[in-house]
Write a protein that holds these residues in place. Structure first.
Motif, PDB file in Angstrom:
ATOM      1  N   TRP A   1       0.892  -1.404  -0.083  1.00 22.49           N
ATOM      2  CA  TRP A   1       0.137   0.121  -0.487  1.00 22.49           C
ATOM      3  C   TRP A   1       0.939   1.617   0.143  1.00 22.49           C
ATOM      4  O   TRP A   1       2.016   1.524   0.779  1.00 22.49           O
ATOM      5  CB  TRP A   1      -0.827   0.120   0.937  1.00 22.49           C
ATOM      6  N   LYS A   2       0.406   2.435  -0.744  1.00 17.83           N
ATOM      7  CA  LYS A   2       1.368   3.606  -1.246  1.00 17.83           C
ATOM      8  C   LYS A   2       0.390   4.464  -0.076  1.00 17.83           C
ATOM      9  O   LYS A   2       1.163   5.617   0.457  1.00 17.83           O
ATOM     10  CB  LYS A   2       0.941   3.978  -2.963  1.00 17.83           C
ATOM     11  N   ASN A   3      -1.101   4.631   0.005  1.00 11.95           N
ATOM     12  CA  ASN A   3      -1.506   5.282   0.713  1.00 11.95           C
ATOM     13  C   ASN A   3      -1.977   5.237   1.432  1.00 11.95           C
ATOM     14  O   ASN A   3      -3.009   4.046   1.804  1.00 11.95           O
ATOM     15  CB  ASN A   3      -1.796   6.781  -0.309  1.00 11.95           C
ATOM     16  N   ALA A   4      -3.568   6.272   2.382  1.00 11.69           N
ATOM     17  CA  ALA A   4      -3.934   5.873   3.203  1.00 11.69           C
ATOM     18  C   ALA A   4      -5.252   5.211   2.618  1.00 11.69           C
ATOM     19  O   ALA A   4      -6.006   4.286   3.369  1.00 11.69           O
ATOM     20  CB  ALA A   4      -4.864   7.060   4.257  1.00 11.69           C
ATOM     21  N   GLU A   5      -5.806   5.734   1.160  1.00 10.62           N
ATOM     22  CA  GLU A   5      -6.961   6.002   1.070  1.00 10.62           C
ATOM     23  C   GLU A   5      -7.081   4.034   0.630  1.00 10.62           C
ATOM     24  O   GLU A   5      -7.978   3.541   0.795  1.00 10.62           O
ATOM     25  CB  GLU A   5      -6.803   6.652   0.066  1.00 10.62           C
ATOM     26  N   GLU A   6      -5.612   3.512   0.015  1.00  9.11           N
ATOM     27  CA  GLU A   6      -5.943   2.772   0.261  1.00  9.11           C
ATOM     28  C   GLU A   6      -6.419   1.435   0.971  1.00  9.11           C
ATOM     29  O   GLU A   6      -7.228   0.819   0.752  1.00  9.11           O
ATOM     30  CB  GLU A   6      -5.006   1.896  -1.021  1.00  9.11           C
TER      31      GLU A   6
ATOM     32  N   LYS B   1       3.000  -0.586   9.375  1.00  7.86           N
ATOM     33  CA  LYS B   1       2.947  -0.018   8.095  1.00  7.86           C
ATOM     34  C   LYS B   1       1.392   1.359   8.103  1.00  7.86           C
ATOM     35  O   LYS B   1       0.959   1.905   7.666  1.00  7.86           O
ATOM     36  CB  LYS B   1       2.200  -1.199   7.444  1.00  7.86           C
TER      37      LYS B   1
ATOM     38  N   GLU C   1       2.481   4.208   9.993  1.00  2.00           N
ATOM     39  CA  GLU C   1       3.277   4.808   8.109  1.00  2.00           C
ATOM     40  C   GLU C   1       1.934   5.812   7.226  1.00  2.00           C
ATOM     41  O   GLU C   1       2.672   6.749   7.153  1.00  2.00           O
ATOM     42  CB  GLU C   1       4.072   4.006   7.472  1.00  2.00           C
ATOM     43  N   LEU C   2       1.095   4.794   7.529  1.00  2.00           N
ATOM     44  CA  LEU C   2       0.284   5.485   6.405  1.00  2.00           C
ATOM     45  C   LEU C   2      -0.745   7.074   6.762  1.00  2.00           C
ATOM     46  O   LEU C   2      -1.836   7.340   6.260  1.00  2.00           O
ATOM     47  CB  LEU C   2      -0.964   4.090   5.706  1.00  2.00           C
ATOM     48  N   GLY C   3      -0.212   6.888   8.454  1.00  2.00           N
ATOM     49  CA  GLY C   3      -1.096   7.856   8.920  1.00  2.00           C
ATOM     50  C   GLY C   3      -2.380   6.994   9.369  1.00  2.00           C
ATOM     51  O   GLY C   3      -3.239   8.339   9.951  1.00  2.00           O
TER      52      GLY C   3
ATOM     53  N   THR D   1      -8.152   2.140   3.581  1.00  2.00           N
ATOM     54  CA  THR D   1      -9.388   2.858   4.764  1.00  2.00           C
ATOM     55  C   THR D   1     -10.146   1.839   3.543  1.00  2.00           C
ATOM     56  O   THR D   1     -11.134   1.831   3.658  1.00  2.00           O
ATOM     57  CB  THR D   1      -9.916   3.979   3.838  1.00  2.00           C
TER      58      THR D   1
ATOM     59  N   ARG E   1      -3.839   8.551  12.753  1.00  2.00           N
ATOM     60  CA  ARG E   1      -3.906   9.835  12.957  1.00  2.00           C
ATOM     61  C   ARG E   1      -3.110  10.371  14.042  1.00  2.00           C
ATOM     62  O   ARG E   1      -3.581  11.046  15.445  1.00  2.00           O
ATOM     63  CB  ARG E   1      -5.390  10.390  12.812  1.00  2.00           C
TER      64      ARG E   1
END
Ligand SMILES: [Zn+2]
Length: 523
Positions: free
Chosen positions: A452-457, A488, A491-493, A459, A496
């Motif tokens: 996964w590269k970002n939080a959207e992936e 991981k 890391e993607l936030g 969620t 929060r």
């Protein structure tokens, strides 16, 4: 008049001589036949012969000539064999029959016991083996480290082939989950030493070799054990033991056959062949020459964790025995094969591929002239193989506050087993998730989420609201991948900055099965 029939059975019998027949028996039979034949011939010369009897007589005489010719050929072959062995290290001169056929004692003691001729007969008659090869096998001693999926078939074939001494080293006990691939153990041996179990099975195959059983794990401090052997087989499944075994082979100057298998694939290499000590110009590479750096620890899985198809590891173990036998039987004046890596893929379009690999690395930290690894440094324990390979303990990854015990987690689910006010993420791979899983858990395989590269992936896959405060618990089989997943997601936030709790379930489903729910399948 002599009955021709009296001669025929002898003649028929003699004409069935095969190359594989023992020379002694041929000599004996020819001697006997000769004596009888000469006697009968005298009778024939003084008797008026019928035409057909005369033809039979001619026929028998031809057979005798052929046999004499064959006997001369065999004697020549034997002489050649004797001179080959004199050039090498083995003395098979005593194998030759005496020239004096009239002697009642027509041979010296055989080089092998009669039982060995019979037991190894099918390989003895092969040109690749023959008497020199069998004697080399008998003079050899092989240490097999690991009595598991590789060690079982490798040891069985080496015992069967007549290797003189076989050492079995393994500190593990037999488990039920081993039996689908570790074919020399059986259900009655579950809970007992693998090394002892394999040793017992080998004695049933062939009681003639000497078996040395070492029912403990290999560590640098006990690596001196290799001094008693002329070859090592690495049948283990951890990178740290690969480097240790390679270093052992280098400092003791013996060849190594190294193999590995995981899931549906395997690979095998013959290393340190010939060893550095023999002639450094011609010496073969060691494991460190080929792999100076270990693979990253998170990429390493043993077959206990990653899964393994039984016949796949069986193929690799059989190949280890084959390569070992080839090296052992090789005449001293024949060069070793160029270093190569054989790769096996059960589902590949091409099952086997052989890759030429580079030779000895002139700056290798183990086998070059400026090495720091000596037998003394090895046995003192100053080489830390676990640290070199970066072995991770599960507890190393997350702090205690970021982990929840199975007891605490059990209190967070209701009687039907569904999660209450939290998200349970199961990161095992699909086949494992399908074996058993908890109602309401979200399945995302670790192999997918690690990319996964970002939080959207995240969620989207987890079906969660990024603004929610609902805690996330992550579980896997043993509690390793779950910790990496927690990191991981942070890391993607997703956490929060600590506003949302993300925790790993300590020990995974295996701990759950042991401490909470015994009906959960063990696999
Ligand atoms: Zn090297």
């Amino acid at each position: 008049m002599v009955e021709v029939e009296e001669l025929r059975p002898h003649a028929d019998h003699m004409s069935t001589i095969e190359d594989s027949d023992s020379v002694a028996s041929i000599v004996a039979r020819i001697t006997l036949f000769n004596a009888g034949f000469e006697e009968h011939k005298q009778h024939f010369h003084h008797t008026q012969l019928h035409g057909t009897v005369g033809r039979d007589f001619d026929c028998i005489e031809n057979t005798l000539d052929e046999l004499k010719h064959k006997f001369t050929q065999l004697k020549t072959q034997l002489k050649a064999l004797g001179s080959e062995s004199r050039n090498g290290t083995l003395d098979v001169a005593k194998y030759r029959a005496k020239d004096d056929l009239a002697s009642t004692r027509y041979h010296d003691p055989w080089a092998l016991k009669l039982e060995e001729y019979k037991r190894y007969g099918r390989q003895l008659i092969m040109p690749e083996v023959g008497m020199p090869g069998q004697l080399r096998l008998k003079a050899s001693s092989v240490l097999i480290v690991g009595a598991g999926g590789l060690g079982c078939p490798a040891a069985a074939y080496l015992a069967g082939a007549g290797v003189g001494k076989i050492g079995i080293m393994d500190g593990d006990i037999v488990e039920v989950s081993n039996l689908h691939r570790q074919v020399m153990h059986n259900s009655a041996w579950v809970g007992k030493s693998k090394a002892v179990s394999l040793g017992n099975a080998l004695r049933l195959i062939n009681p003639l070799p000497r078996y040395e059983i070492h029912p403990y794990h290999l560590v640098p401090e006990n690596s001196a054990i290799a001094a008693g052997y002329s070859m090592i087989l690495d049948c283990t499944d951890r990178p740290s033991s690969r480097y240790l075994i390679s270093d052992m082979a280098v400092v003791h100057g013996i060849p190594l056959v190294s193999a590995s298998a995981l899931r549906t694939e395997g690979q095998i290499m013959v290393l340190n062949d010939p060893p550095v000590s023999s002639d450094s110009e011609k010496a073969g590479p060691c494991y460190r020459c080929i792999f100076p750096r270990p693979p990253p620890p998170e990429s390493v899985q043993s077959c206990g964790e990653g899964g393994i198809l039984g016949p796949v590891v069986g193929v690799m173990g059989v190949l280890q025995a084959l390569e070992a036998v080839k090296v052992i039987m090789r005449p001293p004046d024949r060069p070793a094969n160029p270093p190569s890596l054989i790769m096996f893929s059960a589902y590949g379009s091409q099952m086997f591929r052989t890759m030429r690999i580079r030779g000895k690395n002139p700056t290798c930290s183990a086998c070059s002239s400026d090495t720091t690894i000596t037998r003394q440094s090895l046995e003192s324990g100053s080489q830390d193989y676990m640290a070199f390979c970066g072995a991770l303990e599960a507890s190393d990854v997350l702090a205690a506050k970021d982990r929840v015990s199975v007891m605490d987690f059990a209190s967070m689910i209701n009687r039907s087993g569904t999660p209450v006010n939290h998200t349970l993420v199961d990161v095992r791979e699909k086949p494992q998730f399908e074996l058993c899983n908890m109602l309401g858990s979200v399945h995302v395989p670790f192999s997918l989420l690690r990319r996964w590269k970002n939080a959207e992936e995240a969620t989207t896959a987890l079906s969660i609201d990024i603004e929610s405060h609902e805690p996330i618990y992550v579980v896997c089989r043993l509690g390793n991948d779950s910790q990496a997943t927690v990191n991981k997601l942070r890391e993607l936030g997703i956490d929060r900055n600590g506003a949302r709790k993300i925790m790993d379930i300590k020990g995974g489903w295996e701990a759950w099965r042991k401490d909470i729910d015994q009906s959960w399948p063990e696999y």
